[in-house]
Design an enzyme around this catalytic site. Sequence first.
Site, PDB file in Angstrom:
ATOM      1  N   ARG A  76       0.829  -1.214   0.000  1.00  0.00           N
ATOM      2  CA  ARG A  76       0.000   0.000   0.000  1.00  0.00           C
ATOM      3  C   ARG A  76       0.856   1.254   0.000  1.00  0.00           C
ATOM      4  O   ARG A  76       1.753   1.384   0.825  1.00  0.00           O
ATOM      5  CB  ARG A  76      -0.906   0.014   1.222  1.00  0.00           C
ATOM      6  CG  ARG A  76      -1.927  -1.081   1.148  1.00  0.00           C
ATOM      7  CD  ARG A  76      -2.817  -1.149   2.372  1.00  0.00           C
ATOM      8  NE  ARG A  76      -3.679  -2.323   2.230  1.00  0.00           N
ATOM      9  CZ  ARG A  76      -4.891  -2.418   2.728  1.00  0.00           C
ATOM     10  NH1 ARG A  76      -5.399  -1.454   3.424  1.00  0.00           N
ATOM     11  NH2 ARG A  76      -5.599  -3.515   2.534  1.00  0.00           N
ATOM     12  N   SER A  93     -21.924 -13.936  13.639  1.00  0.00           N
ATOM     13  CA  SER A  93     -21.310 -12.812  12.938  1.00  0.00           C
ATOM     14  C   SER A  93     -21.321 -13.057  11.422  1.00  0.00           C
ATOM     15  O   SER A  93     -20.899 -14.123  10.960  1.00  0.00           O
ATOM     16  CB  SER A  93     -19.867 -12.689  13.460  1.00  0.00           C
ATOM     17  OG  SER A  93     -19.133 -11.754  12.733  1.00  0.00           O
ATOM     18  N   LYS A  99     -18.205 -18.072  19.040  1.00  0.00           N
ATOM     19  CA  LYS A  99     -18.691 -17.340  17.865  1.00  0.00           C
ATOM     20  C   LYS A  99     -19.092 -18.319  16.774  1.00  0.00           C
ATOM     21  O   LYS A  99     -18.556 -19.423  16.681  1.00  0.00           O
ATOM     22  CB  LYS A  99     -17.636 -16.357  17.355  1.00  0.00           C
ATOM     23  CG  LYS A  99     -16.446 -17.020  16.732  1.00  0.00           C
ATOM     24  CD  LYS A  99     -15.679 -16.089  15.816  1.00  0.00           C
ATOM     25  CE  LYS A  99     -14.664 -16.930  15.079  1.00  0.00           C
ATOM     26  NZ  LYS A  99     -13.393 -16.388  14.889  1.00  0.00           N
ATOM     27  N   HIS A 144     -21.550   3.051   7.481  1.00  0.00           N
ATOM     28  CA  HIS A 144     -21.638   3.660   6.142  1.00  0.00           C
ATOM     29  C   HIS A 144     -23.033   4.198   5.851  1.00  0.00           C
ATOM     30  O   HIS A 144     -23.310   4.623   4.734  1.00  0.00           O
ATOM     31  CB  HIS A 144     -21.203   2.652   5.072  1.00  0.00           C
ATOM     32  CG  HIS A 144     -19.744   2.384   5.170  1.00  0.00           C
ATOM     33  ND1 HIS A 144     -18.789   3.175   4.578  1.00  0.00           N
ATOM     34  CD2 HIS A 144     -19.056   1.445   5.874  1.00  0.00           C
ATOM     35  CE1 HIS A 144     -17.589   2.728   4.883  1.00  0.00           C
ATOM     36  NE2 HIS A 144     -17.722   1.677   5.670  1.00  0.00           N
ATOM     37  N   THR A 181     -20.322   5.834  13.011  1.00  0.00           N
ATOM     38  CA  THR A 181     -19.100   6.649  13.019  1.00  0.00           C
ATOM     39  C   THR A 181     -19.454   8.121  12.868  1.00  0.00           C
ATOM     40  O   THR A 181     -20.509   8.459  12.322  1.00  0.00           O
ATOM     41  CB  THR A 181     -18.147   6.252  11.869  1.00  0.00           C
ATOM     42  OG1 THR A 181     -16.922   6.950  12.015  1.00  0.00           O
ATOM     43  CG2 THR A 181     -18.719   6.586  10.506  1.00  0.00           C
ATOM     44  N   LYS A 229     -17.370   9.614   8.768  1.00  0.00           N
ATOM     45  CA  LYS A 229     -17.662   9.455   7.335  1.00  0.00           C
ATOM     46  C   LYS A 229     -18.702  10.504   6.942  1.00  0.00           C
ATOM     47  O   LYS A 229     -18.330  11.653   6.730  1.00  0.00           O
ATOM     48  CB  LYS A 229     -18.044   8.009   7.040  1.00  0.00           C
ATOM     49  CG  LYS A 229     -16.873   7.054   7.408  1.00  0.00           C
ATOM     50  CD  LYS A 229     -17.100   5.646   6.967  1.00  0.00           C
ATOM     51  CE  LYS A 229     -16.147   4.652   7.606  1.00  0.00           C
ATOM     52  NZ  LYS A 229     -14.754   4.758   7.178  1.00  0.00           N
ATOM     53  N   THR A 263      -8.383   5.293  27.667  1.00  0.00           N
ATOM     54  CA  THR A 263      -7.875   6.096  26.565  1.00  0.00           C
ATOM     55  C   THR A 263      -8.445   7.504  26.657  1.00  0.00           C
ATOM     56  O   THR A 263      -9.562   7.706  27.162  1.00  0.00           O
ATOM     57  CB  THR A 263      -8.217   5.426  25.205  1.00  0.00           C
ATOM     58  OG1 THR A 263      -7.599   6.146  24.163  1.00  0.00           O
ATOM     59  CG2 THR A 263      -9.709   5.349  24.952  1.00  0.00           C
ATOM     60  N   THR A 300      -8.718  -6.239   2.189  1.00  0.00           N
ATOM     61  CA  THR A 300      -9.960  -5.472   2.342  1.00  0.00           C
ATOM     62  C   THR A 300     -11.087  -6.130   1.544  1.00  0.00           C
ATOM     63  O   THR A 300     -12.242  -6.143   1.967  1.00  0.00           O
ATOM     64  CB  THR A 300      -9.732  -4.015   1.881  1.00  0.00           C
ATOM     65  OG1 THR A 300      -8.566  -3.524   2.534  1.00  0.00           O
ATOM     66  CG2 THR A 300     -10.892  -3.125   2.222  1.00  0.00           C
TER      67      THR A 300
END
Length: 411
Positions: free
Chosen positions: A25, A141, A160, A221, A249, A252, A281, A367
């Site tokens: 990449r 999942s 799972k 998304h 999110t 985006k 965090t 991906t």
Amino acid sequence: MTQKARYTAAVESAIDKLHEEGRYRTFIDIERHRGQFPHAMWRRPDGTETEITVWCGNDYLGMGQHPVVLAAMHEALEATGAGSGGTRNISGTTVYHKRLEAELADLHRKEAALIFTSAYIANDATLSTLPKLLPGLIIYSDELNHASMIEGIRRNGGAKRVFRHNDVEHLRELLAADDPAAPKLIAFESIYSMDGDFGPIEAICDLADEFDALTYIDEVHAVGMYGPRGAGVAERDGLMGRIDIINGTLAKAYGVMGGYIASSAKMCDAIRSYAPGFIFTTSLPPAVAAGAAASVRHLKTDQDLRDKQQRHARILKARLKAMGLPIIDHGSHIVPVIVGDPVHCKQLSDMLLEDFGVYVQPINFPTVPRGTERLRFTPSPVHSPEMLDGLVRAMDNLWSQCALNRQELTA
Ligand SMILES: Cc1ncc(COP(=O)(O)O)c(C=O)c1O
């Protein structure tokens, strides 16, 4: 060879492998200018610059430069300074964080919301924590779930089951095979961002009811983009109330940064109290929280922006299809063009950038599965008809120049 030299050789060979497979990449350096997006400057390593049009960003609606968002960020920056200065527990909770959580809870019509530094962290932290709260939990999942969900589920120590993508019959078989008394959760996405296809939300909610399972949806998304107030596909389809935990999110369509879950007050309280990815965090900078809240608030009413984005996506798909380019069209806002080879995909992306000033990053394994390498276009309301013309001409030109297949793929 010394041990240190062995470490270096191992690292080098891992990188060489990526080069050999054509999936190393390279990040390109771009500089966005407020008010000019999707135009940007591309800075080459040799220092030369070219103006380009960004066609692969996830700032789907251009909110990253919206005056309402910028004003809120400036105001908070002036009022409070840069960082939050602490974890949420230790001085890092401000009025901006609380307002953003209230805005998100209202968006999804849930009792509460909890913000994280990204949706990746929100997925990972929540899914890895749930078995601590629900001992014996089995998570079902979808096989194409995002890496952040896979990662959270993988290391949570619980059981799972992976169901074939969007295959509710397979999901039913898996649910039916387990102990009816075991706690269960079904984790899936509303839009799978690489193909742009939708998850079968209603059918999954029906199965969840039948098998007494909780539902967890990633609307990353879709938030800002679908539904009358931008709460996502579940809102559009009148199903939001049937989802137990919604993940989204702020980076985006909302154009800023950060992620969240929206759920019951008790669920958010428990994740807040048990998830290391939330606890240990530093919280988002207040200015970021303020910008995100302004964006969420704005998109609750700006249907025009959503409509314009969908229109541009439809036009681009229709024009690419008309030229026989192999696009995938599931009716969402994402426009993937399949190339099917990592080296060709990278070459096409390089040529688009060099020869036409079109920036679209090649999408390669892991991906997407090998053999389905693609160029993924994300038209936005701020892409003009002229930019669209330029892109279509460039693609037509390149497809002919490289003698690529024009056979059409259908969804
Ligand atoms: C489906 C999905 N979930 C989660 C994320 C992570 O979102 P964020 O960029 O806020 O970490 C992404 C990012 O691309 C995504 O595609």
